[in-house]
Design a protein around this motif. Structure first.
Motif, short mmCIF file in Angstrom:
data_model
loop_
_atom_site.label_atom_id
_atom_site.label_comp_id
_atom_site.label_asym_id
_atom_site.label_seq_id
_atom_site.Cartn_x
_atom_site.Cartn_y
_atom_site.Cartn_z
N ARG A 231 0.82 -1.21 0.00
CA ARG A 231 0.00 0.00 0.00
C ARG A 231 0.86 1.26 0.00
O ARG A 231 1.63 1.50 0.93
CB ARG A 231 -0.95 0.00 1.20
CG ARG A 231 -1.97 1.15 1.17
CD ARG A 231 -3.01 0.96 2.22
NE ARG A 231 -3.78 -0.26 2.00
CZ ARG A 231 -4.77 -0.39 1.13
NH1 ARG A 231 -5.12 0.66 0.38
NH2 ARG A 231 -5.43 -1.53 1.00
N GLY A 232 0.73 2.08 -1.05
CA GLY A 232 1.42 3.33 -1.15
C GLY A 232 2.89 3.23 -1.51
O GLY A 232 3.60 4.24 -1.53
N ILE A 233 3.37 2.03 -1.80
CA ILE A 233 4.81 1.82 -2.11
C ILE A 233 4.95 1.09 -3.44
O ILE A 233 4.33 0.06 -3.67
CB ILE A 233 5.50 1.04 -0.98
CG1 ILE A 233 5.45 1.85 0.31
CG2 ILE A 233 6.96 0.74 -1.36
CD1 ILE A 233 6.09 1.14 1.50
N LEU A 234 5.81 1.66 -4.30
CA LEU A 234 6.09 1.06 -5.59
C LEU A 234 7.59 0.81 -5.72
O LEU A 234 8.39 1.46 -5.03
CB LEU A 234 5.61 1.96 -6.73
CG LEU A 234 4.11 2.23 -6.75
CD1 LEU A 234 3.78 3.52 -6.01
CD2 LEU A 234 3.59 2.32 -8.19
N VAL A 235 7.95 -0.09 -6.60
CA VAL A 235 9.35 -0.50 -6.73
C VAL A 235 9.76 -0.51 -8.19
O VAL A 235 8.98 -0.92 -9.08
CB VAL A 235 9.59 -1.91 -6.11
CG1 VAL A 235 11.00 -2.39 -6.39
CG2 VAL A 235 9.32 -1.89 -4.62
N VAL A 236 11.00 -0.05 -8.44
CA VAL A 236 11.62 -0.16 -9.76
C VAL A 236 12.90 -0.96 -9.59
O VAL A 236 13.78 -0.58 -8.80
CB VAL A 236 11.94 1.22 -10.36
CG1 VAL A 236 12.64 1.06 -11.72
CG2 VAL A 236 10.69 2.06 -10.50
N ASP A 237 12.99 -2.09 -10.28
CA ASP A 237 14.17 -2.96 -10.17
C ASP A 237 15.14 -2.68 -11.31
O ASP A 237 14.76 -2.58 -12.47
CB ASP A 237 13.76 -4.43 -10.19
CG ASP A 237 12.90 -4.79 -8.99
OD1 ASP A 237 13.30 -4.48 -7.86
OD2 ASP A 237 11.82 -5.39 -9.22
N PHE A 238 16.42 -2.58 -10.96
CA PHE A 238 17.47 -2.37 -11.95
C PHE A 238 18.43 -3.57 -11.94
O PHE A 238 18.57 -4.26 -10.96
CB PHE A 238 18.24 -1.09 -11.65
CG PHE A 238 17.45 0.16 -11.90
CD1 PHE A 238 17.44 0.76 -13.14
CD2 PHE A 238 16.71 0.75 -10.87
CE1 PHE A 238 16.72 1.92 -13.37
CE2 PHE A 238 15.98 1.90 -11.09
CZ PHE A 238 15.99 2.50 -12.34
#
Length: 238
Positions: A231-238
């Protein structure tokens, strides 16, 4: 009067050739039949391994391949549709040859006797599904729709998108995962890799459920797509 019966050489030769070709035909048919039986056994075993965990009893009716097809060398069976459970009428692909470039398809009817989940009561649209709203029923899973959700873990925690009557099977398009991110919400985006982890705040441009990709705007121009993690948190993986 001595009477003798002779067969003309041409007629005798004809029957010799006919007998010869008959022997070859039987031999070829026997070989083809053995090849087909071997292929069917391998595909049958593959389907059994794919379905044995779905229920208590599995019945597989596999149609034989066309007799006009050549032998399938080194067969590698695979499911033509990996997005659905192998139930009911199923198309099974088989790669043939060392490079697997030759592909043929067999048709099978798969019936699995087991338990599946139905609604224990009437459920209104917009309701968050809980385990108390479910009950189990036994039967042939192959008779259910390809979109049917048979396991409780695939249903609980989702929201009904339409009214669901008591005793009804849950179909995939009946339910939707709850939004953990709302359009216009201030969210935290975490960018992470093998040796770093940084975060910044942005504005979600669309709704998003767990695992969905959502566009986030930073400042007035910069826009990035990130995966909803909680909830309210997003992730971008590199």
């Amino acid at each position: 009067m001595l009477r003798q019966r002779f067969t003309k050489p041409s007629t005798l030769r004809f029957w010799q050739l006919a007998f010869f070709w008959a022997i070859l035909s039987v031999t070829a048919f026997t070989r083809i039949q053995a090849d087909d039986d071997k292929l069917l056994q391998q595909v049958h075993q593959f389907l059994y391994e794919e379905t044995q965990a779905l229920g208590e009893e599995v019945v597989i009716d596999l149609r034989p391949p066309s007799p006009h097809l050549p032998e399938c060398v080194q067969p590698e069976p695979f499911l033509a549709n990996t997005n659905q459970a192998p139930l009911g009428r199923v198309s099974v692909g088989v790669r043939c040859g060392e490079d697997g470039r030759q592909v043929r398809y067999l048709q099978a009817q798969i019936d699995v006797i087991g338990d599946y989940v139905v609604a224990a009561r009437d459920i209104e649209r917009g309701t968050l599904i809980t385990s108390s709203m479910l009950s189990e029923r036994g039967g042939n899973l192959g008779d259910l729709s390809a979109q049917a959700l048979t396991a409780e873990e695939d249903i609980v925690g989702k929201i009904a998108q339409r009214p669901i009557r008591s005793g009804s099977v849950f179909l995939a398009h009946y339910l939707q995962a709850p939004h953990l991110v709302e359009r216009g919400q201030r969210v935290t985006v975490i960018a992470q890799g093998s040796a770093f982890r940084v975060s910044r705040e942005g504005e979600a441009l669309e709704n998003g459920a767990l695992g969905e990709q959502v566009r986030v705007r930073f400042g007035s121009r910069e826009i990035m797509t990130a995966r909803v993690a909680e909830r309210g948190i997003l992730v971008v993986d590199f």
